[in-house]
Design a protein around this motif. Sequence first.
Motif, PDB file in Angstrom:
ATOM      1  N   GLN A  48       0.830  -1.200   0.000  1.00 55.89           N
ATOM      2  CA  GLN A  48       0.000   0.000   0.000  1.00 55.89           C
ATOM      3  C   GLN A  48       0.869   1.256   0.000  1.00 55.89           C
ATOM      4  O   GLN A  48       1.947   1.289   0.575  1.00 55.89           O
ATOM      5  N   SER A  49       0.359   2.297  -0.637  1.00 55.47           N
ATOM      6  CA  SER A  49       1.010   3.598  -0.642  1.00 55.47           C
ATOM      7  C   SER A  49       0.506   4.393   0.551  1.00 55.47           C
ATOM      8  O   SER A  49      -0.673   4.340   0.890  1.00 55.47           O
ATOM      9  N   TRP A  50       1.413   5.133   1.186  1.00 51.87           N
ATOM     10  CA  TRP A  50       1.021   5.966   2.321  1.00 51.87           C
ATOM     11  C   TRP A  50       1.939   7.167   2.400  1.00 51.87           C
ATOM     12  O   TRP A  50       3.017   7.195   1.820  1.00 51.87           O
ATOM     13  N   VAL A  51       1.481   8.204   3.088  1.00 52.45           N
ATOM     14  CA  VAL A  51       2.216   9.454   3.209  1.00 52.45           C
ATOM     15  C   VAL A  51       2.553   9.668   4.673  1.00 52.45           C
ATOM     16  O   VAL A  51       1.706   9.502   5.550  1.00 52.45           O
ATOM     17  N   CYS A  52       3.804  10.039   4.928  1.00 50.22           N
ATOM     18  CA  CYS A  52       4.262  10.242   6.290  1.00 50.22           C
ATOM     19  C   CYS A  52       5.470  11.167   6.254  1.00 50.22           C
ATOM     20  O   CYS A  52       6.307  11.050   5.357  1.00 50.22           O
ATOM     21  N   PRO A  53       5.588  12.089   7.221  1.00 51.25           N
ATOM     22  CA  PRO A  53       6.792  12.919   7.280  1.00 51.25           C
ATOM     23  C   PRO A  53       8.037  12.050   7.466  1.00 51.25           C
ATOM     24  O   PRO A  53       8.002  11.038   8.166  1.00 51.25           O
ATOM     25  N   VAL A  54       9.125  12.449   6.851  1.00 54.70           N
ATOM     26  CA  VAL A  54      10.376  11.699   6.928  1.00 54.70           C
ATOM     27  C   VAL A  54      10.775  11.475   8.376  1.00 54.70           C
ATOM     28  O   VAL A  54      11.121  10.361   8.772  1.00 54.70           O
ATOM     29  N   VAL A  55      10.711  12.516   9.201  1.00 58.17           N
ATOM     30  CA  VAL A  55      11.143  12.398  10.598  1.00 58.17           C
ATOM     31  C   VAL A  55      10.327  11.362  11.367  1.00 58.17           C
ATOM     32  O   VAL A  55      10.879  10.621  12.186  1.00 58.17           O
ATOM     33  N   LYS A  56       9.046  11.260  11.099  1.00 60.37           N
ATOM     34  CA  LYS A  56       8.234  10.242  11.781  1.00 60.37           C
ATOM     35  C   LYS A  56       8.624   8.851  11.332  1.00 60.37           C
ATOM     36  O   LYS A  56       8.666   7.911  12.129  1.00 60.37           O
ATOM     37  N   ARG A  57       8.928   8.708  10.050  1.00 62.98           N
ATOM     38  CA  ARG A  57       9.348   7.410   9.522  1.00 62.98           C
ATOM     39  C   ARG A  57      10.700   7.011  10.118  1.00 62.98           C
ATOM     40  O   ARG A  57      10.905   5.872  10.516  1.00 62.98           O
ATOM     41  N   VAL A  58      11.618   7.954  10.194  1.00 62.96           N
ATOM     42  CA  VAL A  58      12.935   7.707  10.787  1.00 62.96           C
ATOM     43  C   VAL A  58      12.793   7.298  12.253  1.00 62.96           C
ATOM     44  O   VAL A  58      13.530   6.452  12.753  1.00 62.96           O
ATOM     45  N   ASN A  59      11.813   7.873  12.927  1.00 63.70           N
ATOM     46  CA  ASN A  59      11.592   7.576  14.345  1.00 63.70           C
ATOM     47  C   ASN A  59      10.694   6.372  14.582  1.00 63.70           C
ATOM     48  O   ASN A  59      10.265   6.121  15.699  1.00 63.70           O
ATOM     49  N   GLY A  60      10.393   5.606  13.535  1.00 62.88           N
ATOM     50  CA  GLY A  60       9.716   4.337  13.719  1.00 62.88           C
ATOM     51  C   GLY A  60       8.291   4.213  13.244  1.00 62.88           C
ATOM     52  O   GLY A  60       7.696   3.142  13.379  1.00 62.88           O
ATOM     53  N   ALA A  61       7.710   5.263  12.665  1.00 64.56           N
ATOM     54  CA  ALA A  61       6.351   5.136  12.140  1.00 64.56           C
ATOM     55  C   ALA A  61       6.335   4.068  11.057  1.00 64.56           C
ATOM     56  O   ALA A  61       7.246   3.984  10.238  1.00 64.56           O
TER      57      ALA A  61
END
Length: 90
Positions: A48-61
Amino acid sequence: MIKVIKGNNDLASQRPELLCEWDIERNTKSVYVFSKKEVHWICRNCGQSWVCPVVKRVNGAACPWDSGRFSWFSQDKNTREASYETDNGS
């Protein structure tokens, strides 16, 4: 604005394991590893495609479709694309 220096503070050099989910068709090539910019990701498990800020992804989202851990995402039923909301104070 922080200047992105490849090999120093970019996502590719600091968190290369996340690049397998980076949507190369929708995102710029280089981004600051702690950027608050929302970018597109493609889940390696469910696709699935999803949108998330880079910083949240780096922090484990993680992918909201796949993880089931997040209740604070919205879904566009037409595109089946999840997006992390940034106006909720998190």
